[in-house]
Scaffold this active site. Structure first.
Site, short mmCIF file in Angstrom:
data_model
loop_
_atom_site.label_atom_id
_atom_site.label_comp_id
_atom_site.label_asym_id
_atom_site.label_seq_id
_atom_site.Cartn_x
_atom_site.Cartn_y
_atom_site.Cartn_z
CD GLU A 437 -2.77 -1.26 -0.11
OE1 GLU A 437 -3.16 -0.13 -0.83
OE2 GLU A 437 -3.10 -2.40 -0.41
CG HIS A 440 -1.27 1.19 -4.52
ND1 HIS A 440 -1.07 1.23 -5.92
CD2 HIS A 440 -1.62 0.26 -3.94
CE1 HIS A 440 -1.62 0.07 -6.27
NE2 HIS A 440 -1.94 -0.60 -5.25
#
Length: 654
Positions: A437, A440
């Site tokens: 994550e 991202h």
């Protein structure tokens, strides 16, 4: 002084969403007029981007709040905002005047020639949005396109809801001693999932057969949904929904995707057969009576084989992986690769939706503040379970103020809260998800796109997972892990042999696991190609035989649980293709020295800086300094599964 959510002053109470929406809509009207009345040029595209920004700023924030806010009043207000803005976006996508102002720009070769590549690509992307709404059609057909759009919104929603609904069966139909494995409701047993990890093969089989039992209504919904998608795609000029969905991606066409999946299947076939043989042998050992290998056995048995061959019990690892040290590790990694630090900031009252949300400022050593990451990391009642990354505000160059609008994102995980005696401890899986994550988030932070329409992760779906998957390679490399993994009580470093075992364990049954993903990706492609004269279940049976190999269980319909068909229609292959690219980037650029600043800078410059403003394959080419072929992608995925022999030497020493 009470702030609103994310520092937006209006959002200090649920009613503020209405205010923010009205402001955005007023500004939208003004910008539409401006776009329609100004002469064609760069300013047209800037105007469109500002328009998109006005709506996204409110809609993206509301999209997040409607799933994450603990207060139902906030969730409802946000939900209402999403619907209102969605309606306006639909209207704008069919606004002929607005489309004309963009068409005048793109149809004028002199003006078009003066556009820089980024502006040109963004103009094309806006044009694509108009085209898929059927704006270039005559009135009758355009009305039909709009009606199909509206109908699809309902069908998508109906399918999503239905795909998660539990199935029920009379209690009497299931052996008494197994009842406690399932939820009971009166005289029924309710089955809301596959129970794939249950050691009892009968429990797995019952769950599989009942959870996947076909529901006629949902079946009708799926068939209708695929029909409507096809109709809409052909109406606006595409061969199929797949062709429409793949425009602008790395793969570009369904034919390329299918040849990728076919070639990968061929190259994996020997290993896949070996994996299934290992599982079969294991099943014979565990339950000699039912030794045929069935689809409900695969996830469980591959786990058993992994655990048997490598001792990777998560609780052995988690004392070394406290949340604090993992964040420290990410901070070190980013500072070595990009010259960027994560600085903790105290949020003001009302700025966050839960008091355990942390706010990080992302600061570059020479460029200064790049943006903000809000970390919503801990488990909460009513919080969605999947880990995800939300864009709250896109980065863009503001023509109006001359300043850069800083990107804001949220990372959502579901980690356990710290206890009196111990900090939050992560399993290796949780740690990899955190790194994923964060990949991202850094894509959003390190981009410096002129236009928010292509900011950060707003890029082709098959490219979007590359930065996040690449981070998983860093997360499992000992040279990176050894910088931060320390036992929270003794301060001892995580032993290298434990990291090696973890890496090798991932390869156990890796071919069969990949083959299962290929089967899902193929199914998604076929469902979105031209209509087949057979049911979705017949297609499933056929593809399962060709691309998976474990027998189809009669009277089951796995496709009705395939909820990714909604958000990833015709794009389920994306994860495999992103993984191939990430693997190539890792092996070619980082495996020698994962902390190399020069390579970090090249990666930022070639791949992260552009968001979706550059064609994805050109970014990959810029990074690898050659244009990879489908064959290269396949080889990268296959070679991942080769055992690393150093590991065995190390283990024999220690």
């Amino acid at each position: 002084m009470e702030q609103g959510l994310f520092g937006v002053p209006e959002l200090s109470c649920p009613a503020g969403f209405q205010v923010a929406t009205e402001t955005a809509l007023k500004n939208t009207e003004r910008l539409v007029e401006k776009a329609c009345s100004s002469s064609p040029g760069v300013q047209t595209v800037q105007c469109f981007d500002q328009l998109s920004d006005e709506l996204c700023k409110v809609a993206d924030l509301a999209d997040f709040i409607k799933v994450a806010h603990p207060d139902p009043a906030f969730r409802e207000a946000a939900e209402k905002t999403c619907i209102e803005i969605g309606t306006v976006v639909e209207k704008l996508n069919t606004n002929v005047e607005l489309c004309k102002s963009l068409k005048n720009l793109l149809d004028n070769p002199d003006i078009e020639a003066q556009l820089d590549p980024d502006t040109r690509r963004v103009a094309d992307l806006f044009m694509f949005d108009f085209e898929i709404s059927g704006i270039h059609l005559d009135d009758t057909l355009r009305k039909e396109a709009v009606a199909l759009h509206v109908k699809l919104l309902d069908l998508n929603n109906e399918f999503l809801v239905g795909s998660h609904m539990p199935n029920r069966i009379a209690r009497a139909a299931i052996p008494e001693h197994l009842h406690l494995n399932f939820a009971t409701e009166g005289s029924f047993i309710q089955i809301g999932g596959l129970h794939a990890d249950s050691p009892n093969d009968l429990v797995r089989e019952i769950a599989y057969r009942i959870y996947l039992y076909p529901n006629a209504e949902l079946m009708g919904c799926l068939e209708e949904l695929l029909k409507c998608r096809y109709k809409l795609a052909t109406l606006v000029g595409y061969e199929s929904f797949g062709h429409r969905a793949l425009k602008g991606t790395m793969a570009k066409t369904p034919e390329t995707v299918m040849s990728f999946l076919q070639l990968l299947t061929d190259k994996l076939s020997d290993r896949t057969a070996k994996d299934f043989k290992m599982m079969r042998d294991m099943k014979k050992k565990l339950s000699p009576r039912h030794s045929e290998l069935m689809p409900w056995d695969h996830p469980y048995l591959s786990g058993v084989l992994r655990a048997e061959r490598y001792n990777i019990e998560p609780s052995l690892y988690s004392p070394y992986l406290s949340l604090g040290s993992c964040m420290e590790g990410l901070n070190n990694l980013f500072s070595q690769l990009y010259g960027v630090s994560l600085m903790s900031e105290q949020p003001r009252a009302g700025e966050v939706w839960s008091e355990d949300v942390r706010k990080l400022a992302v600061v570059h050593e020479t460029e200064g503040l790049l943006g903000y990451i809000y970390c919503d990391f801990f488990h909460r009642q009513d919080k969605p379970h999947q880990d995800c990354h939300f864009t709250i505000r896109g980065g863009r160059q503001c023509q109006e103020t001359g300043q850069y609008q800083l990107p804001v994102v949220v990372l959502m995980l579901s980690l356990p809260h710290p206890t009196k005696g111990a900090p939050t401890l992560l399993t290796p899986g949780m740690m990899e998800n955190l790194f994923h994550e964060m990949g991202h988030a850094m894509h959003s932070m390190l981009g410096r796109t002129r236009y928010q329409h292509v900011t950060g992760t707003r890029c082709a779906t098959d490219f979007a997972e590359v930065p996040s998957i690449l981070m998983e390679y860093f997360a499992t490399d000992y040279r990176v892990i050894s910088q931060f993994a320390r036992h929270y009580e003794t301060g001892k470093p995580l032993p290298e042999s434990m990291v090696a075992r973890l890496c090798e364990s991932k390869k156990v049954c890796g071919a069969a696991d990949t083959q299962l993903q290929i089967f899902y990706a193929v199914l998604d492609q076929i469902y979105h190609s031209e209509p087949q004269n057979r049911s979705t279940t017949e297609i499933l049976k056929d593809m399962q035989q060709k691309f998976y190999g474990l027998p189809y269980a009669p009277n089951t319909a796995w496709q009705l649980r395939f909820s990714h068909l909604i958000g990833y229609g015709a794009k389920y292959y994306s994860y495999l293709m992103s993984r191939a690219v990430a693997s190539m980037v890792w092996k070619q650029c980082f495996i020698e020295d994962p902390l190399n600043r020069e390579m970090g800078e090249r990666y930022r410059r070639e791949m992260l800086a552009h968001g979706g403003a550059k064609e994805p394959m050109l970014m990959v080419e810029g990074m690898l300094q050659r244009r990879p072929t489908i064959g290269d992608f396949v080889d990268a995925l296959v070679s991942e599964l080769n055992p690393n022999f150093e590991t065995f030497i190390m283990d024999s020493e220690g």
